[in-house]
Enzyme design. Structure first.
Site, PDB file in Angstrom:
ATOM      1  N   SER A  95       0.867  -1.186   0.000  1.00  0.00           N
ATOM      2  CA  SER A  95       0.000   0.000   0.000  1.00  0.00           C
ATOM      3  C   SER A  95       0.898   1.228   0.000  1.00  0.00           C
ATOM      4  O   SER A  95       1.488   1.575   1.026  1.00  0.00           O
ATOM      5  CB  SER A  95      -0.915   0.007   1.235  1.00  0.00           C
ATOM      6  OG  SER A  95      -1.797  -1.084   1.195  1.00  0.00           O
ATOM      7  N   LYS A 170      -7.231   1.605  -2.635  1.00  0.00           N
ATOM      8  CA  LYS A 170      -6.792   1.233  -1.283  1.00  0.00           C
ATOM      9  C   LYS A 170      -6.791   2.453  -0.359  1.00  0.00           C
ATOM     10  O   LYS A 170      -7.203   2.369   0.808  1.00  0.00           O
ATOM     11  CB  LYS A 170      -5.398   0.610  -1.325  1.00  0.00           C
ATOM     12  CG  LYS A 170      -4.838   0.230   0.051  1.00  0.00           C
ATOM     13  CD  LYS A 170      -5.744  -0.745   0.792  1.00  0.00           C
ATOM     14  CE  LYS A 170      -5.289  -1.017   2.231  1.00  0.00           C
ATOM     15  NZ  LYS A 170      -4.068  -1.800   2.318  1.00  0.00           N
ATOM     16  N   LYS A 238       0.331   5.574   8.211  1.00  0.00           N
ATOM     17  CA  LYS A 238       1.019   5.656   6.924  1.00  0.00           C
ATOM     18  C   LYS A 238       0.029   5.783   5.782  1.00  0.00           C
ATOM     19  O   LYS A 238       0.197   6.600   4.869  1.00  0.00           O
ATOM     20  CB  LYS A 238       1.909   4.426   6.751  1.00  0.00           C
ATOM     21  CG  LYS A 238       2.704   4.392   5.459  1.00  0.00           C
ATOM     22  CD  LYS A 238       2.050   3.561   4.363  1.00  0.00           C
ATOM     23  CE  LYS A 238       1.989   2.098   4.729  1.00  0.00           C
ATOM     24  NZ  LYS A 238       1.418   1.289   3.595  1.00  0.00           N
TER      25      LYS A 238
END
Length: 314
Positions: A95, A170, A238
């Protein structure tokens, strides 16, 4: 049977690689900390670096923590790019930044190779059960080539669009998950502080329009105080950084995403960077000086009911 490379054998990567091995494919693997014994026992061959993996494999999978890690593994010393030859495929299941993904894909395409970005949702549980949701970006031809491999690791597999669009999906997923965790946390803290049984409140809400997978799984974590990951807060931080930086580059406003990131930051300050992301509720509890498992000091009193008494004293 295909020759498959897999780089990044952590909590997610290890079970994903094992599913590929169990599917009958020949695996060539590399991990900075060394391949786990269970992967080697499944027949995988350990490689010294990414270049060696790419020379041996027709399809190279990456499952790495962040954008700089992917760039280093692809293009750094002894990186994947140095071992590629025309006709091979790189599949990044990490990701990372959608914008950087497109730049990486251009560099891989210049070598005559295909690039598919395919981040996943479902966490460690989904990786072990081979039920991951896989959001892919790339050409139809490249996607069709790796689809049988995806089907060994996941169930809900979607070609979202061009390279980078899987990462966009995502990022959107992580925004929705964070905001929903925050909403469930607020609701359960409110219910508990008001004197209601939060477990029964959750049970009631599960049957209505507020019902969700997050209310089911993470609501139970909040009530039972089980904050072992799972999916760590620092990793969700993140992902929200990716959402916010991408939004800044595109001129999009994500005010509630920014608020959730601040709550994750508060959890980090409380020592919870490695809590499961359902632990976001602890930041809400900290601000309320009340945890879901606490007993309210006294029943809540509405301002309306208190007003006559105040008026009589005047």
């Amino acid at each position: 049977m295909s020759k498959i490379g897999f780089i990044g054998l952590g909590v997610m990567g290890t079970p994903m690689a094992l599913h590929l091995a169990k599917g009958g494919h020949t695996l060539f693997v590399h991990s900075r900390s060394g391949p786990p014994r269970e992967v080697l026992d499944a027949g995988a061959t350990a490689c010294a670096n990414g270049t060696e993996v790419a020379r041996q494999a027709d399809v190279v999978f990456l499952m790495l923590p962040d954008t700089p890690d992917v760039e280093r593994v692809l293009f750094g010393d002894n990186g994947v790019a140095a071992g590629l030859s025309a006709g091979k495929t790189v599949v990044d299941m990490s990701s990372i930044s959608p914008i950087e993904t497109r730049a990486f894909a251009e560099r891989i395409a210049a070598l005559g190779c295909d690039y598919v970005d395919a981040p996943v949702s479902g966490g460690e549980v989904g990786a072990k059960a081979a039920t991951l949701s896989i959001m892919a970006g790339g050409t139809q031809q490249a996607f069709d080539r790796v689809l049988p491999l995806f089907q060994l690791m996941g169930k809900n597999i979607t070609l979202v669009g061009n390279v980078g669009d899987g990462q966009v999906a995502k990022v959107a997923n992580q925004v929705i998950v964070a905001l929903t965790i925050e909403a469930v946390g607020e609701a359960l803290v409110l219910a508990a502080k008001a004197g209601a049984d939060p477990a029964r409140v959750r049970q009631a809400l599960m049957g209505g329009f507020a019902g969700s997978r997050i209310l089911e799984v993470h609501g139970e974590r909040m009530i039972k105080r089980t904050f072992d990951p799972g999916f760590r807060i620092e990793l969700h931080q993140k992902d929200l950084n990716l959402a916010l930086s991408t939004a800044r580059q595109l001129g999009v406003s994500l005010p509630n995403t920014a608020s959730c990131q601040q709550l994750f930051n508060a959890c980090g300050a409380l020592g919870g960077a490695r809590w499961d992301h359902s632990g976001l509720v602890r930041a809400l509890e900290h601000m309320s000086s009340f945890a879901i498992g606490d007993t309210p000091a006294q029943p809540a009193t509405s301002p309306a009911s208190a007003a006559p008494a105040a008026a009589g004293k005047a």
